[in-house]
Design a protein around this motif. Structure first.
Motif, PDB file in Angstrom:
ATOM      1  N   ALA A   9       0.828  -1.208   0.000  1.00 29.93           N
ATOM      2  CA  ALA A   9       0.000   0.000   0.000  1.00 29.93           C
ATOM      3  C   ALA A   9       0.863   1.260   0.000  1.00 29.93           C
ATOM      4  N   LEU A  10       1.944   1.259   0.787  1.00 26.26           N
ATOM      5  CA  LEU A  10       2.837   2.415   0.840  1.00 26.26           C
ATOM      6  C   LEU A  10       3.580   2.609  -0.477  1.00 26.26           C
ATOM      7  N   ALA A  11       3.815   1.508  -1.200  1.00 32.26           N
ATOM      8  CA  ALA A  11       4.575   1.586  -2.453  1.00 32.26           C
ATOM      9  C   ALA A  11       3.734   2.049  -3.627  1.00 32.26           C
ATOM     10  N   LEU A  12       2.418   1.933  -3.548  1.00 31.02           N
ATOM     11  CA  LEU A  12       1.565   2.176  -4.719  1.00 31.02           C
ATOM     12  C   LEU A  12       1.741   3.547  -5.373  1.00 31.02           C
ATOM     13  N   PRO A  13       1.885   4.646  -4.623  1.00 31.10           N
ATOM     14  CA  PRO A  13       2.030   5.945  -5.301  1.00 31.10           C
ATOM     15  C   PRO A  13       3.257   6.046  -6.201  1.00 31.10           C
ATOM     16  N   ASP A  14       4.305   5.251  -5.910  1.00 27.61           N
ATOM     17  CA  ASP A  14       5.539   5.321  -6.697  1.00 27.61           C
ATOM     18  C   ASP A  14       5.890   3.962  -7.303  1.00 27.61           C
ATOM     19  N   LEU A  15       4.894   3.088  -7.462  1.00 27.07           N
ATOM     20  CA  LEU A  15       5.146   1.717  -7.899  1.00 27.07           C
ATOM     21  C   LEU A  15       5.648   1.665  -9.347  1.00 27.07           C
ATOM     22  N   LYS A  40      -8.146   7.695 -17.773  1.00 27.70           N
ATOM     23  CA  LYS A  40      -8.940   8.903 -17.626  1.00 27.70           C
ATOM     24  C   LYS A  40      -8.263   9.901 -16.697  1.00 27.70           C
ATOM     25  N   GLY A  41      -6.957   9.999 -16.853  1.00 31.06           N
ATOM     26  CA  GLY A  41      -6.190  10.969 -16.085  1.00 31.06           C
ATOM     27  C   GLY A  41      -5.907  10.566 -14.656  1.00 31.06           C
ATOM     28  N   ARG A  42      -6.306   9.367 -14.252  1.00 30.83           N
ATOM     29  CA  ARG A  42      -6.098   8.938 -12.866  1.00 30.83           C
ATOM     30  C   ARG A  42      -5.187   7.721 -12.814  1.00 30.83           C
ATOM     31  N   LEU A  43      -4.494   7.589 -11.704  1.00 32.40           N
ATOM     32  CA  LEU A  43      -3.609   6.453 -11.504  1.00 32.40           C
ATOM     33  C   LEU A  43      -4.432   5.205 -11.221  1.00 32.40           C
ATOM     34  N   ALA A  44      -4.157   4.155 -11.952  1.00 28.66           N
ATOM     35  CA  ALA A  44      -4.783   2.860 -11.721  1.00 28.66           C
ATOM     36  C   ALA A  44      -3.696   1.797 -11.795  1.00 28.66           C
ATOM     37  N   PHE A  45      -4.084   0.541 -11.603  1.00 24.88           N
ATOM     38  CA  PHE A  45      -3.106  -0.544 -11.578  1.00 24.88           C
ATOM     39  C   PHE A  45      -3.614  -1.691 -12.440  1.00 24.88           C
ATOM     40  N   GLN A  46      -2.773  -2.100 -13.376  1.00 30.35           N
ATOM     41  CA  GLN A  46      -3.126  -3.210 -14.254  1.00 30.35           C
ATOM     42  C   GLN A  46      -2.469  -4.487 -13.746  1.00 30.35           C
ATOM     43  N   THR A  47      -3.295  -5.520 -13.559  1.00 30.62           N
ATOM     44  CA  THR A  47      -2.752  -6.817 -13.153  1.00 30.62           C
ATOM     45  C   THR A  47      -2.676  -7.721 -14.379  1.00 30.62           C
ATOM     46  N   GLU A  48      -1.660  -8.544 -14.407  1.00 28.49           N
ATOM     47  CA  GLU A  48      -1.519  -9.564 -15.453  1.00 28.49           C
ATOM     48  C   GLU A  48      -1.326 -10.901 -14.760  1.00 28.49           C
ATOM     49  N   HIS A  57      -5.841  -9.859 -17.962  1.00 28.20           N
ATOM     50  CA  HIS A  57      -5.588  -8.513 -17.454  1.00 28.20           C
ATOM     51  C   HIS A  57      -6.855  -7.905 -16.856  1.00 28.20           C
ATOM     52  N   GLN A  58      -6.645  -7.057 -15.867  1.00 27.59           N
ATOM     53  CA  GLN A  58      -7.729  -6.215 -15.371  1.00 27.59           C
ATOM     54  C   GLN A  58      -7.120  -4.949 -14.792  1.00 27.59           C
ATOM     55  N   ASN A  59      -7.885  -3.842 -14.855  1.00 24.53           N
ATOM     56  CA  ASN A  59      -7.448  -2.561 -14.319  1.00 24.53           C
ATOM     57  C   ASN A  59      -8.228  -2.267 -13.042  1.00 24.53           C
ATOM     58  N   LEU A  60      -7.498  -1.928 -11.988  1.00 27.37           N
ATOM     59  CA  LEU A  60      -8.097  -1.750 -10.668  1.00 27.37           C
ATOM     60  C   LEU A  60      -7.656  -0.432 -10.057  1.00 27.37           C
ATOM     61  N   ASP A  61      -8.526   0.145  -9.218  1.00 29.37           N
ATOM     62  CA  ASP A  61      -8.070   1.280  -8.420  1.00 29.37           C
ATOM     63  C   ASP A  61      -7.366   0.743  -7.180  1.00 29.37           C
ATOM     64  N   GLU A  62      -6.876   1.653  -6.340  1.00 26.27           N
ATOM     65  CA  GLU A  62      -6.071   1.236  -5.194  1.00 26.27           C
ATOM     66  C   GLU A  62      -6.841   0.317  -4.246  1.00 26.27           C
ATOM     67  N   GLN A  63      -8.071   0.670  -3.920  1.00 19.87           N
ATOM     68  CA  GLN A  63      -8.842  -0.137  -2.972  1.00 19.87           C
ATOM     69  C   GLN A  63      -9.153  -1.519  -3.534  1.00 19.87           C
ATOM     70  N   LEU A  65      -7.395  -3.116  -5.713  1.00 18.03           N
ATOM     71  CA  LEU A  65      -6.153  -3.873  -5.748  1.00 18.03           C
ATOM     72  C   LEU A  65      -5.842  -4.476  -4.383  1.00 18.03           C
ATOM     73  N   LEU A  66      -6.031  -3.694  -3.317  1.00 17.93           N
ATOM     74  CA  LEU A  66      -5.763  -4.207  -1.972  1.00 17.93           C
ATOM     75  C   LEU A  66      -6.766  -5.298  -1.590  1.00 17.93           C
ATOM     76  N   ARG A  67      -8.010  -5.202  -2.085  1.00 17.72           N
ATOM     77  CA  ARG A  67      -8.957  -6.301  -1.860  1.00 17.72           C
ATOM     78  C   ARG A  67      -8.501  -7.565  -2.587  1.00 17.72           C
ATOM     79  N   LEU A  68      -7.991  -7.380  -3.817  1.00 11.41           N
ATOM     80  CA  LEU A  68      -7.460  -8.519  -4.564  1.00 11.41           C
ATOM     81  C   LEU A  68      -6.315  -9.176  -3.793  1.00 11.41           C
ATOM     82  N   PHE A  69      -5.472  -8.359  -3.177  1.00 12.76           N
ATOM     83  CA  PHE A  69      -4.378  -8.895  -2.375  1.00 12.76           C
ATOM     84  C   PHE A  69      -4.924  -9.781  -1.253  1.00 12.76           C
ATOM     85  N   ASP A  70      -5.918  -9.292  -0.542  1.00 10.70           N
ATOM     86  CA  ASP A  70      -6.504 -10.065   0.569  1.00 10.70           C
ATOM     87  C   ASP A  70      -7.136 -11.366   0.080  1.00 10.70           C
ATOM     88  N   GLU A  71      -7.825 -11.311  -1.066  1.00  6.96           N
ATOM     89  CA  GLU A  71      -8.633 -12.442  -1.512  1.00  6.96           C
ATOM     90  C   GLU A  71      -7.858 -13.480  -2.310  1.00  6.96           C
TER      91      GLU A  71
END
Length: 389
Positions: A9-15, A40-48, A57-63, A65-71
Protein backbone atom coordinates in the motif's frame (compact mmCIF):
# COMPACT_ATOMS: atom_id res chain seq x y z
CA UNK A 1 4.49 -4.64 12.88
CA UNK A 2 4.69 -3.88 9.15
CA UNK A 3 3.13 -6.45 6.82
CA UNK A 4 3.46 -7.13 3.11
CA UNK A 5 0.06 -5.51 2.55
CA UNK A 6 1.25 -2.38 4.37
CA UNK A 7 4.44 -2.26 2.31
CA UNK A 8 2.47 -2.75 -0.91
CA UNK A 9 0.00 0.00 0.00
CA UNK A 10 2.84 2.42 0.84
CA UNK A 11 4.58 1.59 -2.45
CA UNK A 12 1.57 2.18 -4.72
CA UNK A 13 2.03 5.94 -5.30
CA UNK A 14 5.54 5.32 -6.70
CA UNK A 15 5.15 1.72 -7.90
CA UNK A 16 7.11 0.53 -10.94
CA UNK A 17 6.02 -3.09 -10.72
CA UNK A 18 5.12 -5.87 -8.30
CA UNK A 19 5.51 -9.56 -9.09
CA UNK A 20 4.01 -12.50 -7.17
CA UNK A 21 5.74 -15.77 -8.14
CA UNK A 22 6.34 -19.34 -6.98
CA UNK A 23 2.65 -20.13 -6.34
CA UNK A 24 1.38 -22.45 -3.61
CA UNK A 25 -1.37 -24.98 -4.27
CA UNK A 26 -3.96 -22.37 -3.24
CA UNK A 27 -2.87 -19.80 -5.87
CA UNK A 28 -5.16 -18.99 -8.77
CA UNK A 29 -2.35 -17.76 -11.03
CA UNK A 30 1.07 -19.27 -11.74
CA UNK A 31 2.38 -15.68 -11.63
CA UNK A 32 0.76 -12.29 -11.18
CA UNK A 33 2.30 -8.91 -12.05
CA UNK A 34 1.07 -5.42 -11.21
CA UNK A 35 2.03 -2.20 -12.98
CA UNK A 36 0.71 1.39 -12.80
CA UNK A 37 -1.31 2.82 -15.70
CA UNK A 38 -3.10 6.10 -16.42
CA UNK A 39 -6.86 5.77 -17.02
CA UNK A 40 -8.94 8.90 -17.63
CA UNK A 41 -6.19 10.97 -16.09
CA UNK A 42 -6.10 8.94 -12.87
CA UNK A 43 -3.61 6.45 -11.50
CA UNK A 44 -4.78 2.86 -11.72
CA UNK A 45 -3.11 -0.54 -11.58
CA UNK A 46 -3.13 -3.21 -14.25
CA UNK A 47 -2.75 -6.82 -13.15
CA UNK A 48 -1.52 -9.56 -15.45
CA UNK A 49 -2.26 -13.07 -14.24
CA UNK A 50 -0.68 -16.05 -16.01
CA UNK A 51 -2.61 -19.32 -16.08
CA UNK A 52 -2.22 -22.22 -18.54
CA UNK A 53 0.31 -20.11 -20.50
CA UNK A 54 -2.33 -17.42 -21.10
CA UNK A 55 -2.32 -13.86 -19.75
CA UNK A 56 -5.42 -12.26 -18.18
CA UNK A 57 -5.59 -8.51 -17.45
CA UNK A 58 -7.73 -6.21 -15.37
CA UNK A 59 -7.45 -2.56 -14.32
CA UNK A 60 -8.10 -1.75 -10.67
CA UNK A 61 -8.07 1.28 -8.42
CA UNK A 62 -6.07 1.24 -5.19
CA UNK A 63 -8.84 -0.14 -2.97
CA UNK A 64 -9.79 -2.86 -5.45
CA UNK A 65 -6.15 -3.87 -5.75
CA UNK A 66 -5.76 -4.21 -1.97
CA UNK A 67 -8.96 -6.30 -1.86
CA UNK A 68 -7.46 -8.52 -4.56
CA UNK A 69 -4.38 -8.90 -2.38
CA UNK A 70 -6.50 -10.07 0.57
CA UNK A 71 -8.63 -12.44 -1.51
CA UNK A 72 -6.21 -13.99 -4.00
CA UNK A 73 -2.58 -13.11 -3.21
CA UNK A 74 -1.77 -12.99 0.50
CA UNK A 75 0.02 -16.14 1.60
CA UNK A 76 -0.39 -17.85 -1.77
CA UNK A 77 2.94 -16.97 -3.38
CA UNK A 78 6.33 -17.91 -1.98
CA UNK A 79 8.16 -14.91 -3.45
CA UNK A 80 7.10 -11.32 -4.01
CA UNK A 81 9.07 -8.47 -5.62
CA UNK A 82 7.98 -4.85 -5.15
CA UNK A 83 9.86 -2.20 -7.13
CA UNK A 84 9.34 1.55 -6.79
CA UNK A 85 11.21 4.52 -8.20
CA UNK A 86 13.72 4.34 -5.34
CA UNK A 87 14.13 0.71 -4.28
CA UNK A 88 13.39 -2.94 -4.97
CA UNK A 89 12.33 -5.27 -2.15
CA UNK A 90 12.13 -9.06 -2.20
CA UNK A 91 9.85 -10.99 0.17
CA UNK A 92 9.63 -14.72 0.98
CA UNK A 93 6.71 -16.60 2.50
CA UNK A 94 7.32 -17.99 5.99
CA UNK A 95 5.83 -21.17 7.40
CA UNK A 96 3.32 -19.20 9.48
CA UNK A 97 1.89 -17.59 6.33
CA UNK A 98 3.47 -14.15 6.86
CA UNK A 99 6.15 -12.59 4.68
CA UNK A 100 9.72 -11.70 5.51
CA UNK A 101 11.67 -9.14 3.50
CA UNK A 102 14.74 -11.08 2.34
CA UNK A 103 16.45 -8.46 0.18
CA UNK A 104 16.33 -4.74 -0.43
CA UNK A 105 18.29 -2.66 -2.92
CA UNK A 106 18.32 0.73 -4.57
CA UNK A 107 16.41 0.88 -7.84
CA UNK A 108 17.60 2.77 -10.90
CA UNK A 109 16.77 6.44 -10.63
CA UNK A 110 14.13 7.67 -13.10
CA UNK A 111 14.90 10.43 -15.52
CA UNK A 112 13.28 13.81 -14.88
CA UNK A 113 9.59 13.67 -15.74
CA UNK A 114 8.47 14.94 -19.11
CA UNK A 115 5.16 14.59 -20.89
CA UNK A 116 2.49 12.52 -19.20
CA UNK A 117 2.27 8.87 -20.20
CA UNK A 118 -0.38 8.09 -22.84
CA UNK A 119 -3.78 6.92 -21.60
CA UNK A 120 -3.61 3.29 -20.52
CA UNK A 121 0.18 3.16 -20.70
CA UNK A 122 2.45 2.54 -17.68
CA UNK A 123 2.83 5.58 -15.46
CA UNK A 124 6.61 5.22 -15.71
CA UNK A 125 6.50 4.90 -19.52
CA UNK A 126 8.47 8.10 -20.01
CA UNK A 127 11.19 7.25 -17.52
CA UNK A 128 14.72 6.46 -18.56
CA UNK A 129 15.12 2.79 -19.53
CA UNK A 130 16.78 1.03 -16.61
CA UNK A 131 18.93 -2.05 -16.50
CA UNK A 132 17.52 -5.26 -15.08
CA UNK A 133 20.62 -5.36 -12.88
CA UNK A 134 20.73 -1.89 -11.41
CA UNK A 135 23.72 -0.07 -10.01
CA UNK A 136 23.27 -0.12 -6.24
CA UNK A 137 21.59 -3.53 -6.23
CA UNK A 138 23.03 -5.97 -3.71
CA UNK A 139 24.56 -8.57 -6.05
CA UNK A 140 27.58 -10.06 -4.24
CA UNK A 141 28.88 -11.88 -7.33
CA UNK A 142 29.38 -8.59 -9.18
CA UNK A 143 31.46 -7.33 -6.25
CA UNK A 144 33.65 -10.43 -6.02
CA UNK A 145 34.11 -10.51 -9.79
CA UNK A 146 35.19 -6.86 -9.84
CA UNK A 147 32.24 -5.34 -11.71
CA UNK A 148 30.79 -3.56 -8.65
CA UNK A 149 32.63 -1.78 -5.85
CA UNK A 150 31.86 -2.94 -2.28
CA UNK A 151 29.09 -0.32 -2.11
CA UNK A 152 27.54 -1.73 -5.34
CA UNK A 153 28.68 0.97 -7.75
CA UNK A 154 29.97 0.13 -11.23
CA UNK A 155 33.75 -0.11 -11.56
CA UNK A 156 34.51 2.26 -14.42
CA UNK A 157 36.89 -0.15 -16.16
CA UNK A 158 34.19 -2.86 -16.10
CA UNK A 159 31.36 -0.79 -17.55
CA UNK A 160 31.41 -2.63 -20.88
CA UNK A 161 31.24 -5.96 -19.06
CA UNK A 162 28.32 -4.63 -17.01
CA UNK A 163 26.49 -3.62 -20.19
CA UNK A 164 27.12 -6.99 -21.83
CA UNK A 165 25.78 -8.91 -18.82
CA UNK A 166 22.69 -6.71 -18.65
CA UNK A 167 22.06 -7.06 -22.37
CA UNK A 168 22.32 -10.85 -22.19
CA UNK A 169 19.91 -10.98 -19.23
CA UNK A 170 17.53 -8.58 -20.98
CA UNK A 171 17.38 -10.88 -24.02
CA UNK A 172 16.70 -13.84 -21.73
CA UNK A 173 14.03 -11.82 -19.92
CA UNK A 174 12.36 -10.99 -23.24
CA UNK A 175 11.94 -14.72 -23.82
CA UNK A 176 10.75 -15.57 -20.31
CA UNK A 177 8.64 -12.48 -19.55
CA UNK A 178 5.34 -14.30 -19.98
CA UNK A 179 6.60 -17.77 -19.10
CA UNK A 180 4.89 -19.76 -16.37
CA UNK A 181 7.83 -22.16 -15.94
CA UNK A 182 8.75 -22.94 -12.36
CA UNK A 183 12.07 -24.72 -12.89
CA UNK A 184 14.92 -24.75 -15.37
CA UNK A 185 18.18 -26.64 -16.00
CA UNK A 186 20.87 -24.64 -17.82
CA UNK A 187 24.31 -25.49 -19.18
CA UNK A 188 26.80 -22.65 -19.77
CA UNK A 189 29.68 -23.61 -22.07
CA UNK A 190 33.00 -21.80 -21.85
CA UNK A 191 31.89 -19.91 -18.77
CA UNK A 192 35.34 -18.51 -17.91
CA UNK A 193 35.21 -16.25 -14.84
CA UNK A 194 31.44 -16.83 -14.92
CA UNK A 195 30.14 -13.26 -14.75
CA UNK A 196 27.12 -14.35 -16.76
CA UNK A 197 26.68 -17.71 -14.99
CA UNK A 198 26.37 -16.16 -11.54
CA UNK A 199 24.07 -13.44 -12.81
CA UNK A 200 21.79 -15.93 -14.58
CA UNK A 201 21.46 -17.81 -11.30
CA UNK A 202 20.67 -14.57 -9.46
CA UNK A 203 18.20 -13.46 -12.16
CA UNK A 204 16.22 -16.70 -12.24
CA UNK A 205 16.17 -17.31 -8.48
CA UNK A 206 15.82 -13.76 -7.07
CA UNK A 207 14.25 -11.80 -9.92
CA UNK A 208 11.95 -14.50 -11.27
CA UNK A 209 11.61 -16.77 -8.24
CA UNK A 210 12.33 -19.95 -10.21
CA UNK A 211 13.93 -23.21 -9.16
CA UNK A 212 17.00 -23.24 -11.39
CA UNK A 213 20.00 -25.56 -11.73
CA UNK A 214 23.03 -24.30 -13.65
CA UNK A 215 26.25 -26.09 -14.62
CA UNK A 216 29.14 -24.03 -15.96
CA UNK A 217 31.84 -25.74 -18.04
CA UNK A 218 35.34 -24.41 -18.59
CA UNK A 219 38.80 -25.76 -19.43
CA UNK A 220 40.70 -24.05 -16.59
CA UNK A 221 40.77 -25.97 -13.31
CA UNK A 222 41.81 -22.97 -11.18
CA UNK A 223 38.94 -20.84 -12.55
CA UNK A 224 36.44 -23.64 -11.92
CA UNK A 225 37.71 -24.10 -8.36
CA UNK A 226 37.38 -20.37 -7.66
CA UNK A 227 33.86 -20.21 -9.07
CA UNK A 228 32.73 -23.22 -7.02
CA UNK A 229 34.08 -21.52 -3.90
CA UNK A 230 32.10 -18.36 -4.69
CA UNK A 231 28.91 -20.36 -5.32
CA UNK A 232 29.33 -22.05 -1.93
CA UNK A 233 29.92 -18.67 -0.25
CA UNK A 234 26.66 -17.27 -1.63
CA UNK A 235 24.66 -20.38 -0.78
CA UNK A 236 23.98 -21.05 -4.48
CA UNK A 237 23.50 -24.75 -3.88
CA UNK A 238 22.20 -25.52 -7.39
CA UNK A 239 25.05 -23.79 -9.19
CA UNK A 240 28.25 -25.73 -9.87
CA UNK A 241 31.23 -25.58 -12.18
CA UNK A 242 33.01 -28.45 -13.92
CA UNK A 243 36.29 -28.79 -15.83
CA UNK A 244 35.35 -30.16 -19.25
CA UNK A 245 36.01 -29.78 -22.97
CA UNK A 246 32.76 -29.65 -24.95
CA UNK A 247 34.52 -31.10 -28.00
CA UNK A 248 35.43 -34.44 -26.36
CA UNK A 249 34.39 -34.91 -22.71
CA UNK A 250 31.28 -36.60 -21.37
CA UNK A 251 28.83 -33.92 -20.25
CA UNK A 252 25.63 -33.71 -18.20
CA UNK A 253 23.42 -36.56 -19.38
CA UNK A 254 20.02 -35.66 -17.98
CA UNK A 255 17.30 -33.37 -19.32
CA UNK A 256 18.47 -29.89 -20.36
CA UNK A 257 16.15 -26.91 -20.82
CA UNK A 258 18.61 -24.26 -21.96
CA UNK A 259 22.13 -23.97 -23.38
CA UNK A 260 24.14 -20.75 -23.15
CA UNK A 261 27.45 -19.73 -24.70
CA UNK A 262 29.05 -16.32 -24.35
CA UNK A 263 32.15 -16.07 -26.53
CA UNK A 264 32.90 -19.80 -26.64
CA UNK A 265 35.87 -19.78 -29.00
CA UNK A 266 35.56 -20.81 -32.65
CA UNK A 267 34.23 -24.38 -33.09
CA UNK A 268 33.47 -24.78 -29.37
CA UNK A 269 30.28 -22.86 -30.19
CA UNK A 270 29.39 -25.50 -32.79
CA UNK A 271 29.86 -28.38 -30.36
CA UNK A 272 27.72 -26.57 -27.77
CA UNK A 273 24.96 -25.98 -30.32
CA UNK A 274 25.14 -29.61 -31.43
CA UNK A 275 24.89 -30.74 -27.81
CA UNK A 276 21.78 -28.55 -27.40
CA UNK A 277 20.24 -30.07 -30.52
CA UNK A 278 20.97 -33.61 -29.37
CA UNK A 279 19.49 -32.96 -25.93
CA UNK A 280 16.49 -31.18 -27.49
CA UNK A 281 17.06 -28.15 -25.28
CA UNK A 282 14.10 -25.78 -25.43
CA UNK A 283 16.19 -22.59 -25.45
CA UNK A 284 19.58 -21.57 -26.86
CA UNK A 285 21.33 -18.24 -26.28
CA UNK A 286 24.70 -18.12 -28.04
CA UNK A 287 27.11 -15.25 -28.72
CA UNK A 288 29.84 -16.78 -30.93
CA UNK A 289 33.49 -15.77 -30.95
CA UNK A 290 36.58 -16.13 -33.14
CA UNK A 291 34.97 -17.69 -36.24
CA UNK A 292 38.28 -18.68 -37.90
CA UNK A 293 37.30 -22.03 -39.38
CA UNK A 294 36.00 -20.88 -42.79
CA UNK A 295 38.55 -18.11 -43.20
CA UNK A 296 41.42 -20.60 -43.41
CA UNK A 297 39.66 -22.90 -45.92
CA UNK A 298 37.37 -20.99 -48.27
CA UNK A 299 38.41 -20.91 -51.96
CA UNK A 300 37.32 -18.68 -54.83
CA UNK A 301 34.62 -20.38 -56.86
CA UNK A 302 31.98 -17.94 -58.03
CA UNK A 303 29.61 -15.23 -56.80
CA UNK A 304 31.23 -14.79 -53.38
CA UNK A 305 34.70 -14.14 -54.78
CA UNK A 306 34.28 -10.37 -54.49
CA UNK A 307 34.20 -10.81 -50.71
CA UNK A 308 37.46 -12.79 -50.71
CA UNK A 309 39.78 -10.20 -52.29
CA UNK A 310 40.62 -8.21 -49.17
CA UNK A 311 41.60 -9.83 -45.89
CA UNK A 312 39.48 -7.68 -43.58
CA UNK A 313 36.36 -8.19 -45.72
CA UNK A 314 37.06 -11.91 -46.10
CA UNK A 315 37.39 -12.30 -42.33
CA UNK A 316 34.09 -10.57 -41.64
CA UNK A 317 32.28 -12.35 -44.45
CA UNK A 318 33.47 -15.74 -43.19
CA UNK A 319 32.31 -14.92 -39.66
CA UNK A 320 28.87 -13.89 -40.94
CA UNK A 321 28.67 -16.93 -43.20
CA UNK A 322 29.54 -19.18 -40.25
CA UNK A 323 26.77 -17.74 -38.10
CA UNK A 324 24.32 -17.84 -41.00
CA UNK A 325 25.00 -21.58 -41.46
CA UNK A 326 24.55 -22.10 -37.72
CA UNK A 327 21.21 -20.28 -37.79
CA UNK A 328 20.06 -22.29 -40.82
CA UNK A 329 21.06 -25.53 -39.11
CA UNK A 330 19.10 -24.63 -35.99
CA UNK A 331 16.05 -23.79 -38.10
CA UNK A 332 16.19 -27.19 -39.78
CA UNK A 333 16.61 -28.88 -36.42
CA UNK A 334 13.27 -27.46 -35.26
CA UNK A 335 14.26 -24.13 -33.69
CA UNK A 336 12.76 -20.72 -34.36
CA UNK A 337 15.99 -18.74 -34.62
CA UNK A 338 16.79 -15.02 -34.46
CA UNK A 339 20.10 -13.31 -35.11
CA UNK A 340 20.19 -10.29 -32.82
CA UNK A 341 22.63 -7.45 -32.30
CA UNK A 342 24.03 -8.27 -28.89
CA UNK A 343 25.86 -5.02 -28.08
CA UNK A 344 27.15 -2.06 -30.08
CA UNK A 345 30.45 -2.57 -31.91
CA UNK A 346 32.11 0.03 -29.68
CA UNK A 347 31.60 -2.25 -26.67
CA UNK A 348 32.49 -5.55 -28.35
CA UNK A 349 33.10 -6.61 -31.96
CA UNK A 350 31.54 -9.98 -31.07
CA UNK A 351 28.08 -8.56 -31.27
CA UNK A 352 25.73 -11.16 -32.77
CA UNK A 353 23.56 -13.46 -30.69
CA UNK A 354 21.83 -16.57 -31.95
CA UNK A 355 18.62 -16.88 -29.93
CA UNK A 356 16.65 -20.05 -30.61
CA UNK A 357 13.60 -21.81 -29.21
CA UNK A 358 12.56 -25.35 -30.15
CA UNK A 359 9.06 -25.15 -31.65
CA UNK A 360 8.69 -27.93 -34.23
CA UNK A 361 10.08 -31.26 -35.49
CA UNK A 362 13.24 -31.21 -37.66
CA UNK A 363 12.92 -30.53 -41.38
CA UNK A 364 15.25 -30.33 -44.39
CA UNK A 365 14.97 -26.90 -46.02
CA UNK A 366 18.16 -24.94 -45.40
CA UNK A 367 20.88 -27.55 -44.88
CA UNK A 368 21.04 -28.88 -48.46
CA UNK A 369 21.83 -25.38 -49.75
CA UNK A 370 24.44 -24.90 -47.00
CA UNK A 371 26.15 -28.17 -47.94
CA UNK A 372 26.12 -27.24 -51.62
CA UNK A 373 27.75 -23.90 -50.77
CA UNK A 374 30.39 -25.62 -48.64
CA UNK A 375 31.21 -28.06 -51.44
CA UNK A 376 31.42 -25.34 -54.06
CA UNK A 377 33.73 -23.09 -52.03
CA UNK A 378 35.80 -25.91 -50.56
CA UNK A 379 35.20 -25.49 -46.84
CA UNK A 380 33.83 -27.55 -43.97
CA UNK A 381 31.79 -26.11 -41.13
CA UNK A 382 31.76 -28.00 -37.84
CA UNK A 383 28.06 -27.82 -36.95
CA UNK A 384 27.14 -28.74 -40.50
CA UNK A 385 29.50 -31.74 -40.31
CA UNK A 386 28.26 -32.86 -36.89
CA UNK A 387 24.61 -32.79 -37.99
CA UNK A 388 25.55 -34.78 -41.08
CA UNK A 389 26.95 -37.66 -39.04
Amino acid sequence: MPTLKTDLALALPDLSKAVFSQPTAAALWTKLSIRPVKLKGRLAFQTEGIRDNKAYHQNLDEQALLRLFDEELDGRYRQVLITTGSEASQYVLKRDGSYKRSARALAARPAPSGAAAPEGQPENHNRQKSYLLSEGENIPALVDLGVFTPDFRIVKAKYNKYRQINRFIQLIDDEFAASARKDLTILDFGCGKSYLTFIMYYYFTVKRGMDVRIIGYDLKADVVEHCNALAARYGYDKLRFVVADVTRDKLYDEHIDMVVTLHACDTATDYALYYAIQKQADYIFSVPCCQHELNSQIKRAGELDIFLRHGIVKERMCALLTDSIRAAALEDMGYRTDMIKFVDMEHSPKNIMLRARRVRPPRARELPACRALAEKYGFTQTLLSLIGK
